[in-house]
Every structure is written in structure tokens, then in C-alpha cells.
Design an enzyme around this catalytic site. Structure first.
Site, short mmCIF file in Angstrom:
data_model
loop_
_atom_site.label_atom_id
_atom_site.label_comp_id
_atom_site.label_asym_id
_atom_site.label_seq_id
_atom_site.Cartn_x
_atom_site.Cartn_y
_atom_site.Cartn_z
N HIS A 159 24.60 42.11 -15.18
CA HIS A 159 25.77 41.22 -15.29
C HIS A 159 25.32 39.95 -15.99
O HIS A 159 24.41 39.27 -15.53
CB HIS A 159 26.36 40.89 -13.92
CG HIS A 159 27.63 40.08 -14.00
ND1 HIS A 159 28.89 40.64 -13.96
CD2 HIS A 159 27.82 38.74 -14.16
CE1 HIS A 159 29.79 39.71 -14.09
NE2 HIS A 159 29.18 38.54 -14.20
N CYS A 160 25.98 39.62 -17.11
CA CYS A 160 25.59 38.46 -17.90
C CYS A 160 26.64 37.36 -17.74
O CYS A 160 27.79 37.54 -18.16
CB CYS A 160 25.45 38.84 -19.37
SG CYS A 160 25.01 37.44 -20.44
N PRO A 161 26.29 36.23 -17.14
CA PRO A 161 27.28 35.15 -16.98
C PRO A 161 27.73 34.55 -18.31
O PRO A 161 28.83 34.02 -18.41
CB PRO A 161 26.55 34.11 -16.12
CG PRO A 161 25.09 34.39 -16.35
CD PRO A 161 24.99 35.87 -16.57
N ASN A 164 30.48 36.51 -19.18
CA ASN A 164 31.38 36.65 -18.03
C ASN A 164 31.78 38.10 -17.82
O ASN A 164 32.95 38.41 -17.58
CB ASN A 164 32.63 35.78 -18.23
CG ASN A 164 33.48 35.71 -16.98
OD1 ASN A 164 32.97 35.73 -15.86
ND2 ASN A 164 34.80 35.65 -17.15
N ASN A 165 30.81 38.99 -17.85
CA ASN A 165 31.11 40.40 -17.66
C ASN A 165 29.82 41.17 -17.43
O ASN A 165 28.72 40.68 -17.72
CB ASN A 165 31.83 40.98 -18.88
CG ASN A 165 32.61 42.23 -18.57
OD1 ASN A 165 32.66 42.70 -17.44
ND2 ASN A 165 33.22 42.81 -19.60
#
Length: 308
Positions: A159-161, A164-165
Site C-alpha cells: 500500500h503506497c500512501p 493513496n492506494n
């Protein structure tokens, strides 16, 4: 699906949903039917802030390159060529960012662990499947639950902030393009900064920019720091993503040292499965498969995502 030893460690054994559980199977089937007409978006505060910061930093870099370095330049073709290249890279990077953020990464439908769904699978005697106790879904092989998206994601890498996904089965190609275009634009910005410093030192600082010398220096130094940080981060991410694709192994699977129970697609076969089709310039195009979607607000049953 066949059982696998590593799946026993990350999936709790819970009974399947029964007829008395609060789950509307008709709403699930209807949501699956129109999933292609919806835009995926995660309502996570940290992720939304990071996504906005990403856009602001790219816009800042474009401002400095265009208005501080290129427009004041006396070399017309130098300004035009570099302006076109940098702005094209910025547009491609932001487009890839949007596609990564607004594309369903491969979420498994919530609450599909019903008796009716089980019967529709036509399982063979002794065949084992697993239910995720957090989102009450039948968990496919290589799927992992994301605590931020509140969903199980097929081939979840991480999950990559900043986008945002989650990065998963359906949006990994856009994430790879995003990291590549950001790395290329960072290198281009660093080269232009170096040339601008040389030009200003050799000539007059008051003539090499429309801004005052102190403001010009501050803007260029901040852009250099931004370019170095962005290039380092995205280049590393691009390399790890390509490595994962060529080895058909997600980052989660690598960190957990999960032994593959699937037939691996190595090197070019893995690249083809992610980018689609044989090698071509279409691999570099973040607009492939894009189509406008109509606004369609929907109530949500738990979880931070909504669709339009």
C-alpha cells in the site's frame, strides 16, 4: 483452489457466512456487475494528503523549470525543446499517478463467503478455500488483506500512501509508469538546474532570471533537493517493481518468504502479463484503456472506499 502451507499462516479459519448473517447477496452481485463503471478511491486522510503533496511538488517543479529557467533564457529553441520535454514528462507522471490512485487494484468483493456463492464454485471433494475474517470474502490465492483499504487485494504488492492506494494486480503497470516518469523528470530538472547555475555564475545573476538573485537561488536549491529525493525514491521503487514483475513475486510474498504454489511467469512473460501484449510503445502510455465514467455515488457498507 488448492491449499497451500503459507496460506494457513495469514488466514484465520472462520466458518463461512450463513443465511442469518447480515449480508445482501443481491447487492453484491449488482456491485460486481457495474464495477467497470466505477472509479475507485480510498478515503484515507494520510493518503489524500500525500497524494496532494505529490501533485503540488510536481507543479512546483514545473513552475521553476518554466518560469525561472526556461522563459528568461535567450536561447529560443533551448527553451522550447526542454519545455516540451519536461511538461510532457510531468503530464505523463501525473496521469499515471491518477490512474494508479483511481484504479481498482484488484479488490475481492466483500462478503461473498455465502452458501450460494460456495455452491456456484462447484468445488471438488477435499478442495480447500479460505475466508478472510476481516472482510468476509473468499480469499483467492496470492491475495492479501489491506488494513487501510479494508479489502483483500489480488496480487497485492504494497500500500503506497503517495498514490493513496494499494499496488495490485490491476494497477501495477500505472504505478511502474508513475515511478519511471517521476524519475525521468527529476533527472531532467537536475540537469536544467546545473546548466542554470553555470549560466548564472558565468553571466549576471540579474539577467539569467526574472526573479531577484536570492529568490532564484532559493528556488533552484529547493528544486535540486526535491529532484534528488524524488529520483532516489522513484528509481529504487521502479527497480524493485521491475524485479518483482520479472520474478512474478510481490513485495509481500518476498518479505514473507512465501514459496510459490503458482506457475511463475518469468521475465518477459511477467512483463507481458502486467503491461498487456507484446512489447510496444503502448506500454509507456498511461491512457491505454481509459474511458470517462459517469458520476455514481453509492452508500458504503464499512471500509474507507467510495466510487463515482
Amino acid at each position: 483452489m488448492p491449499s497451500s502451507g503459507h496460506r494457513l499462516r495469514d488466514v484465520e479459519h472462520h466458518p463461512l457466512l450463513n443465511e442469518n448473517d447480515n449480508y445482501d447477496s443481491s447487492s453484491s452481485s449488482s456491485s460486481e456487475a457495474d464495477v467497470a463503471d466505477r472509479v475507485w478511491f480510498i478515503r484515507d486522510g494520510c493518503g489524500m494528503i500525500c497524494a496532494v503533496m505529490t501533485w503540488l511538488l510536481v507543479v512546483y517543479a514545473d513552475f521553476v523549470v518554466t518560469f525561472v529557467m526556461l522563459l528568461p533564457s535567450k536561447d529560443f529553441w533551448y527553451s522550447v525543446v526542454n519545455g516540451v520535454i519536461f511538461n510532457c514528462l510531468a503530464v505523463l507522471a501525473l496521469s499515471s499517478h491518477l490512474r494508479t490512485m483511481l484504479t481498482d487494484p484488484g479488490a475481492v468483493p466483500k462478503g461473498n463467503a455465502t452458501k450460494e456463492y460456495m455452491e456456484s464454485l462447484q468445488l471438488k471433494p477435499g478442495e480447500v478455500i479460505y475466508k478472510c475474517p476481516k472482510c468476509c470474502c473468499i480469499k483467492p490465492e496470492r491475495a492479501h488483506h489491506c488494513s487501510i483499504c479494508k479489502r483483500c487485494i489480488r496480487k497485492m504488492d504494497h500500500h503506497c500512501p503517495w498514490v493513496n492506494n494499494c499496488v495490485g494486480e490491476k494497477n501495477q503497470r500505472f504505478f511502474v509508469l508513475f515511478t519511471m516518469y517521476i524519475a525521468l523528470s527529476s533527472v531532467h530538472a537536475l540537469v536544467l538546474c546545473g546548466l542554470q547555475f553555470i549560466s548564472c555564475v558565468r553571466g549576471q545573476w540579474t539577467e539569467c532570471s526574472d526573479f531577484s538573485p536570492p529568490i532564484t537561488v532559493i528556488l533552484l536549491i529547493f528544486l535540486c533537493l526535491e529532484g534528488l529525493l524524488f529520483f532516489t525514491f522513484t528509481a529504487v521503487m521502479f527497480g524493485t517493481q521491475i524485479h518483482s514483475i520479472c520474478n512474478d513475486e510481490t513485495e509481500i510474498e518476498r518479505l514473507k518468504s512465501e514459496k510459490p504454489t503458482w506457475e511463475r511467469r518469468l521475465r518477459w512473460e511477467g512483463m507481458k502479463s502486467v503491461f498487456g501484449g507484446p512489447p510496444s510503445l503502448l506500454w509507456m502510455n498511461p491512457f491505454v484503456g481509459f474511458r470517462f465514467r459517469h458520476l455514481q455515488m453509492r452508500p458504503r457498507k464499512g471500509g474507507p472506499e467510495f466510487s463515482v
